[in-house]
Scaffold this active site. Structure first.
Site, PDB file in Angstrom:
ATOM      1  N   ARG A  10      11.794   3.325  -7.433  1.00 29.47           N
ATOM      2  CA  ARG A  10      11.558   4.694  -7.896  1.00 29.47           C
ATOM      3  C   ARG A  10      12.787   5.543  -7.604  1.00 29.47           C
ATOM      4  NH1 ARG A  10       6.600   6.880  -4.965  1.00 29.47           N
ATOM      5  NH2 ARG A  10       5.445   5.545  -6.380  1.00 29.47           N
TER       6      ARG A  10
ATOM      7  N   ARG B  27       9.586  13.514  -0.231  1.00 29.78           N
ATOM      8  CA  ARG B  27       9.717  12.817  -1.510  1.00 29.78           C
ATOM      9  C   ARG B  27      10.540  13.665  -2.484  1.00 29.78           C
ATOM     10  NH1 ARG B  27       5.641   8.927  -2.167  1.00 29.78           N
ATOM     11  NH2 ARG B  27       5.208   7.961  -0.164  1.00 29.78           N
TER      12      ARG B  27
ATOM     13  N   LYS C  12       3.719  10.784   3.791  1.00 25.91           N
ATOM     14  CA  LYS C  12       4.614  11.365   2.788  1.00 25.91           C
ATOM     15  C   LYS C  12       4.540  12.888   2.819  1.00 25.91           C
ATOM     16  CE  LYS C  12       1.135  10.288  -0.664  1.00 25.91           C
ATOM     17  NZ  LYS C  12       0.865   9.435  -1.805  1.00 25.91           N
TER      18      LYS C  12
ATOM     19  N   LYS D  41       5.653  16.395   0.407  1.00 27.54           N
ATOM     20  CA  LYS D  41       6.060  16.722  -0.969  1.00 27.54           C
ATOM     21  C   LYS D  41       6.362  18.204  -1.109  1.00 27.54           C
ATOM     22  CE  LYS D  41       3.395  12.944  -2.972  1.00 27.54           C
ATOM     23  NZ  LYS D  41       2.322  12.541  -3.890  1.00 27.54           N
TER      24      LYS D  41
ATOM     25  N   CYS E 223      -2.018   7.123 -14.234  1.00 31.25           N
ATOM     26  CA  CYS E 223      -1.127   6.439 -13.289  1.00 31.25           C
ATOM     27  C   CYS E 223      -0.912   5.004 -13.782  1.00 31.25           C
ATOM     28  CB  CYS E 223      -1.748   6.442 -11.903  1.00 31.25           C
ATOM     29  SG  CYS E 223      -3.121   5.286 -11.765  1.00 31.25           S
TER      30      CYS E 223
ATOM     31  N   CYS F 277       0.232  -2.020  -9.594  1.00 31.66           N
ATOM     32  CA  CYS F 277      -0.059  -1.313  -8.353  1.00 31.66           C
ATOM     33  C   CYS F 277      -1.053  -2.097  -7.498  1.00 31.66           C
ATOM     34  CB  CYS F 277      -0.620   0.083  -8.648  1.00 31.66           C
ATOM     35  SG  CYS F 277      -1.073   0.920  -7.124  1.00 31.66           S
TER      36      CYS F 277
ATOM     37  N   CYS G  13      -7.355   4.470  -8.747  1.00 32.92           N
ATOM     38  CA  CYS G  13      -7.902   4.508  -7.397  1.00 32.92           C
ATOM     39  C   CYS G  13      -7.883   5.963  -6.928  1.00 32.92           C
ATOM     40  CB  CYS G  13      -7.116   3.589  -6.455  1.00 32.92           C
ATOM     41  SG  CYS G  13      -5.692   4.370  -5.670  1.00 32.92           S
TER      42      CYS G  13
ATOM     43  N   CYS H 246      -2.501   9.588  -7.969  1.00 30.02           N
ATOM     44  CA  CYS H 246      -1.100   9.785  -8.361  1.00 30.02           C
ATOM     45  C   CYS H 246      -0.953  10.642  -9.625  1.00 30.02           C
ATOM     46  CB  CYS H 246      -0.411   8.439  -8.567  1.00 30.02           C
ATOM     47  SG  CYS H 246      -0.295   7.495  -7.041  1.00 30.02           S
TER      48      CYS H 246
HETATM   49 FE1  SF4 Z   1      -1.909   2.956  -7.785  1.00 31.70          FE
HETATM   50 FE2  SF4 Z   1      -3.950   4.470  -7.116  1.00 31.70          FE
HETATM   51 FE3  SF4 Z   1      -1.554   5.604  -7.502  1.00 31.70          FE
HETATM   52 FE4  SF4 Z   1      -2.907   4.658  -9.547  1.00 31.70          FE
HETATM   53  S1  SF4 Z   1      -3.534   6.366  -8.214  1.00 31.70           S
HETATM   54  S2  SF4 Z   1      -0.739   4.277  -9.143  1.00 31.70           S
HETATM   55  S3  SF4 Z   1      -3.947   2.902  -8.707  1.00 31.70           S
HETATM   56  S4  SF4 Z   1      -2.092   4.154  -5.895  1.00 31.70           S
END
Ligand code: SF4
Length: 606
Positions: free
Chosen positions: A75, A144, A228, A230, A451, A457, A496, A500
């Protein structure tokens, strides 16, 4: 409390020991990189994150009894989303030579490369650094990528200040260890831009316990941050950055002549949570204070020191600064920050309301040149069938040497465009199958985010990037059926609860909770100033229509003039929505379904 860590009496988490033993982010990463293996140990993986990379495996290729298909995500760290043309072309090359042929724009204005093998990591990182990029601090327990509004307005001084201070805060909080250059560049220190003298002075200036006098990291110390961290810098009224979701947000305050005076400061936002753990939650930031421009770096150091010394280093899931704000309250937090800062903090200044802006389409830059914002579906820069975004961007950037700014909605802005080149660039984009007028895009797609989730991931429970196109098609069909074909709704999806793609700020948020179900969140607003709330758990992806259609129908029937979907859900409340759904009969609705909205593209379904 003077800077000594960790601050808690209970045993710190294992990761605190890994950081301590790493000798400022060197080991065991440096030694294991020299080994002829496909992957790193778990301890090295944790240190690798600070260098901007996650060890992953292609989960589609998992087979019992066989080694995982290990690969790495890299990244970039580029404050304000700025990608110079030479960096873009390098990333494009690297994605072909070592990656999976795609680039992914992130929701923090960076690029991700996926599919890099361990043996190619060093070459990939060193080429990024030698071409004006960096990955240092893009992941890991430290500051970050610092975000700033992506619109390159040259005649609006507040935007210039936002970029300048985003760069400077990124420099202030950049890890000072030489480990990055030792490991990836054989010790050659390669900084694309010299940092401002006031930033260096601020980093070294002692301030009431904010600085460590020994070791390589004056601000972080050997344990770095608890989690982290931000930051963003924006301008009044511009909420292109989801301003309430960061640990620290600065808002530029100028006088009537446009001269910088200082900043309003928000603290304690964050999205990540864990399913079935009530003690974890998404949180919007609180106003902390106003700060004069001359004091801003000392204030950032004071906030960082507060979280560094009092953030939870025992339970990682409770370690973000938002929990410190929640547990302490703003007053206690402010008192501690003032102690490190050395004087009282003034009250925030009044500000106009925020609006969400995506800056798509053609715009004047303010200096005679133009910029162009291009929608990138799910942030994935790739060629697929007749839609050849990756080829188009490469050709345009190569030919016109244009810089990019990445947006928080995972789109791209090309700028410094001479007006005489506009029609040729427009033609190149259309020839590659791209929609250039944002009004011709499907508006659901325009404002949506997903995401990456599966297959790369490691934390993904449910599909996201690969599922969202199909989900948007189904939502579009529902809206068409109900005669709401022009309705705009902010839809976001994650695989999840880490959030993100910031689903907890969406009007309609999908958060994966089992391999085939999503938690449904309602109540975010189009200008990203309200937190959504969970409406239901475990909604089977296959039954989406039966759960969402009644909500849309109720909205259509009872909404007030100009009321957005999210505002409606908040006004009537979930109880009323559920009650309406119980008696809703989908067969009463006259079918007006058509084949999708404007600008639909061919989708891959899964
Ligand atoms: Fe991975 Fe969860 Fe982030 Fe999606 S929200 S990229 S599944 S860590």
């Amino acid at each position: 409390m003077v800077a000594s860590q960790p601050a808690k009496a209970s045993k710190p988490s294992k990761l605190e020991g890994i950081k301590e033993d790493s000798n400022f982010l060197r080991e065991p990463l440096a030694s294991e990189l020299l080994e002829d293996t496909t992957h790193f140990s778990q301890d090295a993986v944790q240190i690798l994150k600070f260098h901007g990379s996650y060890q992953q495996d292609n989960r589609d290729n998992r087979q019992k009894g066989q080694e995982k298909d290990y690969q790495f995500m890299l990244r970039t760290r580029n404050p304000g989303g700025l990608i110079p043309p030479e960096l873009y072309l390098t990333l494009d090359d690297l994605s072909h030579e070592y990656g999976n042929q795609t680039l992914r724009v992130t929701t923090r204005q960076g690029f991700q490369l996926h599919g890099i093998l361990k043996k190619n990591l060093k070459e990939t990182i060193s080429r990024i650094v030698r071409n004006l990029g960096s990955t240092l601090g893009a992941c890991g327990d430290l500051n970050r990528n610092v975000m700033a509004p992506p619109a390159p307005f040259k005649d609006r001084p507040e935007y210039q200040y936002a970029w300048q201070y985003a760069d400077n805060i990124a420099d202030l909080l950049r890890p000072q260890t030489e480990a990055y250059y030792e490991i990836w560049l054989d010790g050659e220190k390669f900084l694309s831009v010299e940092e401002a003298p006031e930033v260096q002075a601020a980093r070294e200036r002692n301030g009431n316990g904010t600085i460590f006098h020994e070791g390589e990291e004056p601000i972080y110390g050997k344990y770095y941050m608890p989690r982290k961290f931000k930051c963003c810098v924006t301008v009044p009224g511009d909420n292109s950055l989801d301003v309430y979701t960061h640990d620290v947000s600065l808002i530029v305050i100028t006088d009537e002549q446009g001269e910088l005076q200082g900043f309003n400061v928000l603290v304690g936002g964050g999205m990540g949570r864990t399913h079935n753990k009530e003690e974890t939650f998404a949180r919007m930031s609180d106003p902390l204070c106003y700060v004069d421009k001359g004091d801003v770096y000392d204030l950032i150091k004071a906030i960082v020191a507060t979280q560094r010394d009092y953030g939870d280093r025992v339970q990682r899931r409770h370690a973000r600064m938002k929990y410190l704000l929640h547990d302490w309250g703003v007053e206690k937090f402010r008192t501690q920050v003032e102690e490190y800062f050395g004087k009282p903090l003034p009250a925030s200044k009044p500000l106009p309301p925020f609006e969400y802006k995506d800056f798509l389409g053609w715009h004047e830059q303010g200096d005679g040149k133009l910029f162009f914002g291009l929608s990138v579906e799910n942030g994935r820069v790739k060629d697929e069938g007749e839609f050849r975004l990756k080829t188009a961007l490469r050709k345009i950037i190569e030919q016109y040497q244009l810089p990019l700014r990445l947006t928080a909605n995972h789109d791209v802005i090309l700028y410094e465009i001479n007006p005489e080149d506009q029609s040729a660039i427009e033609q190149m984009l259309t020839e590659h199958g791209l929609i250039t007028d944002p009004n011709n895009l499907d508006q659901l797609l325009r404002y949506s985010m997903a995401c990456p989730a599966l297959p790369t991931c490691g934390l993904a429970i449910t599909e996201s990037e690969r599922a969202l196109p199909g989900v948007l098609d189904r939502i579009r069909a529902l809206l068409n059926k109900l005669g709401m074909s022009d309705q705009e709704i902010v839809v976001r999806m994650t695989g999840c609860p880490n959030g993100c793609a910031r689903p907890y700020m969406a009007e309609l948020g999908f958060v994966g909770d089992t391999p085939s179900t999503y938690q449904l969140w309602l109540g975010g607003t189009p200008n990203q100033t309200e937190l959504a709330r969970p409406y239901m758990d475990r909604m089977p992806a296959d039954d989406l229509e039966s759960h969402i259609e009644p909500i849309f129908a109720f909205y259509k029937q009872k909404r007030q003039q100009a009321e957005s979907f999210g505002e409606f859900c908040n006004r009537v409340g979930f109880e009323a929505i559920r009650e309406y759904g119980e008696t809703y009969d989908p067969n009463q609705v006259k079918g007006t379904a058509t084949a999708g909205g404007k600008g639909r593209r061919h989708r891959i379904s899964i």
